[in-house]
Design an enzyme around this catalytic site. Structure first.
Site, PDB file in Angstrom:
ATOM      1  N   ASP A 360      -8.781  14.294 -45.953  1.00  0.00           N
ATOM      2  CA  ASP A 360      -8.370  15.496 -46.432  1.00  0.00           C
ATOM      3  C   ASP A 360      -9.076  16.746 -45.983  1.00  0.00           C
ATOM      4  OD1 ASP A 360     -10.254  14.172 -47.900  1.00  0.00           O
ATOM      5  OD2 ASP A 360      -9.540  14.949 -49.906  1.00  0.00           O
ATOM      6  N   THR A 361      -8.675  16.835 -44.561  1.00  0.00           N
ATOM      7  CA  THR A 361      -9.211  17.811 -43.586  1.00  0.00           C
ATOM      8  C   THR A 361      -8.238  17.840 -42.382  1.00  0.00           C
ATOM      9  OG1 THR A 361     -11.436  17.353 -44.254  1.00  0.00           O
ATOM     10  CG2 THR A 361     -11.039  18.511 -42.191  1.00  0.00           C
TER      11      THR A 361
END
Length: 537
Positions: A360-361
């Site tokens: 989640d980046t």
């Protein structure tokens, strides 16, 4: 029109960056335009309530700096507040699994929201376009919707295992997120379906109209603080007031005649430099790429850097990080000698269980005709799942990776940033940028960037070849390999005594995106495992 190039994991965001260049903007404008659209079309990878690291090389201005906007633990944080909740450490080193999952989901998982302030600050200092203009494409995607892409759907549905909270469960933790992400029948949208977020669109309009201060000290901040107080969150008005990015000088290294500029701690650049220093002692080009010899040597360098990170690296405002020793060529030579002797480094993990790496980046890399280069990695850490009703954006869940055991480099402390592997990097050939690269992917980030740099320098690959090549990773005693590493290589590694774990994914271990500049020409690469692309104007 400004000539330039943009590489990022989302086609809509790449297009927004390219259109900023076509409108006469520079690489900074393009990067921020891209980041704002990423907020709308990949809302669990990043957001205005996230954090990150922005690497800016601006030769006409004589500026080369890192804008550090890592999230900070709320000022109400207590160092031992989770010490009695520990179940085990994630095998990959990406945080701890706690009882009640209080560190990775809900209001207690949120650090100070830094991204919006950083975007605005970068634009005002180095851009040529205003924030309101660059917000327009993001507002349109939030208002009219974006088409759910395969990687967005994959992330929503992935089961990370070993006790991590599934993303779908996070969407249930606040009424604001439930309203946005679930359809009337209680399911999530599938690839190709449209997701609209009018509340986010309205929030972005308010910011465009009233300025970023509205988010941090004005009406929006009051909504944020009221929601935190109502649900036991730790973020206060004082935290929002203190959410100011920092200027840092690059941390420099050298590898085979190239100069390497990386972000200093709490970002992960020191790991990239340490691994390159170790590997400079080996004739990698003389090995077959991704042979068992190559994989074992590079994996040992990865493990050594991981152990050193775990033992020594944290927020330098709170921890004395021994950068001189970790970046020392002599130290690297001694570590290389250990590898050559057949020594295998052990990576300690507290009660570790197998986990699937959170991703989640996100990342954006840009260049322009004036020589400006930007590599920015920004994130929600692990999304908290919390959306303040009526505001539309999700908060970061960055508290998840702090060490809940007091007394360690990455332990909890008020106002402290935790270590991240974010390493937006610029490789220089003499005094000229040669490779602008970065990646999302939790603890896999440094390992993906390392392999891309080795592919470009040692194996003379172009950006797309370097990024598309099969990758592997060692953040524990196990070497993880993607499904395109041949099985006979796996067998040879096992014969050497290594524990090998194969993923079903062909493209894995970070989502690398970058641009190479060779002979004054650009060639870009976008990770095939994501949904992104490269666009040139």
């Amino acid at each position: 029109m400004t000539h330039g190039m943009v590489s990022a994991p989302q086609p809509e965001a790449v297009e927004a960056g390219a259109l900023a260049l076509k409108s006469g903007g520079n690489a900074v404008d393009a990067a921020i335009a891209c980041a704002l659209v990423q907020t709308a079309v990949d809302p669990q990878m990043c957001g205005i309530a996230g954090f990150g690291s922005m690497h800016l090389y601006l030769p006409q201005r004589g500026e080369h700096l890192l804008l550090d906007f890592h999230g900070r633990a709320p000022l109400a944080t207590k160092p031992d507040m989770w010490a009695d909740l520990i179940e085990h450490e994630a095998e990959d080193g990406f945080g701890f699994i706690l009882k009640g999952r209080v560190n990775e989901m809900g209001y207690g998982s949120i650090t100070s929201p830094m991204s919006l302030r950083a975007y605005d600050l970068a634009l005002r200092r180095f851009g040529s376009m205003d924030l309101a203009t660059l917000l327009e494409p993001a507002i349109e995607y939030a208002e009219n919707g974006f088409m759910v892409r395969p990687h967005v759907s994959y992330f929503w549905e992935v089961q990370e295992g070993a006790g991590r909270v599934p993303q779908i469960e996070k969407f249930k933790c606040s009424e604001g997120s439930r309203k946005i992400y679930f359809k009337d029948d209680g399911t999530l949208r599938r690839p190709g379906e449209i997701l609209k977020n009018p509340d986010m669109a309205e929030t972005l309009r308010r910011i465009a109209r009233d300025g970023v201060d509205d988010f941090y000290t004005g009406a929006i901040s009051k909504q944020i603080v009221a929601d935190m107080e109502a649900h036991g969150g730790l973020i206060s008005q004082e935290d929002l007031n203190a959410a100011l990015p920092l200027d840092n000088q690059p941390l420099w290294g050298h590898y085979r005649g190239y100069r390497i500029a990386v972000p200093p701690p709490p970002a992960g650049g020191v790991m990239v430099l340490e691994m390159l220093n170790i590997l400079e002692n080996f004739d990698l080009a003389g090995m077959t790429h991704n042979s068992s010899e190559y994989v074992s040597v590079v994996s040992e360098a990865m493990k050594i850097a991981t152990v050193d990170k775990d033992e020594h690296v944290g927020d330098p405002r709170h921890v004395d990080v021994p950068l001189e020793r970790l970046c020392d060529k002599g130290y690297a030579s001694r570590m290389a000698a250990k590898i050559k002797s057949g020594d295998k480094t052990h990576v300690p993990r507290m009660g570790a269980k197998n986990t699937t790496e959170p991703k989640d980046t996100t990342q954006v890399s840009t260049v322009d005709e004036f020589g400006n280069c930007v590599s920015m990695t920004h994130s929600l850490g692990m999304p908290s799942g919390v959306v303040t009703e009526g505001l539309g954006f999700m908060y970061n869940g960055c508290m998840a990776v702090f060490d809940p055991r007091p007394g360690n480099p990455d332990s909890l402390a008020p106002g402290k940033s935790r270590f991240t592997a974010m390493s937006p990097t610029i490789v220089f050939s003499e005094d000229h940028p040669y490779f602008i690269v970065g990646a999302p992917g939790g603890t896999f980030i440094t390992m993906g960037i390392l392999q891309a740099i080795l592919n470009v320098i040692d194996f003379d690959m172009d950006a797309q070849q370097a990024i598309s090549a099969p990758r592997f990773c060692a953040t524990s005693d196990t070497i993880d390999i993607c499904n395109r590493i041949p099985r006979f290589i796996e067998a040879e590694l096992k014969a050497k005594g290594y524990d090998i774990r194969r993923t079903h994914l062909s493209y894995h271990f970070a989502g690398v995106h970058g641009i190479r500049i060779k002979n004054r020409e650009w060639d870009g690469g976008a990770d095939p495992g994501r949904d992104g692309m490269v666009m040139q104007t």
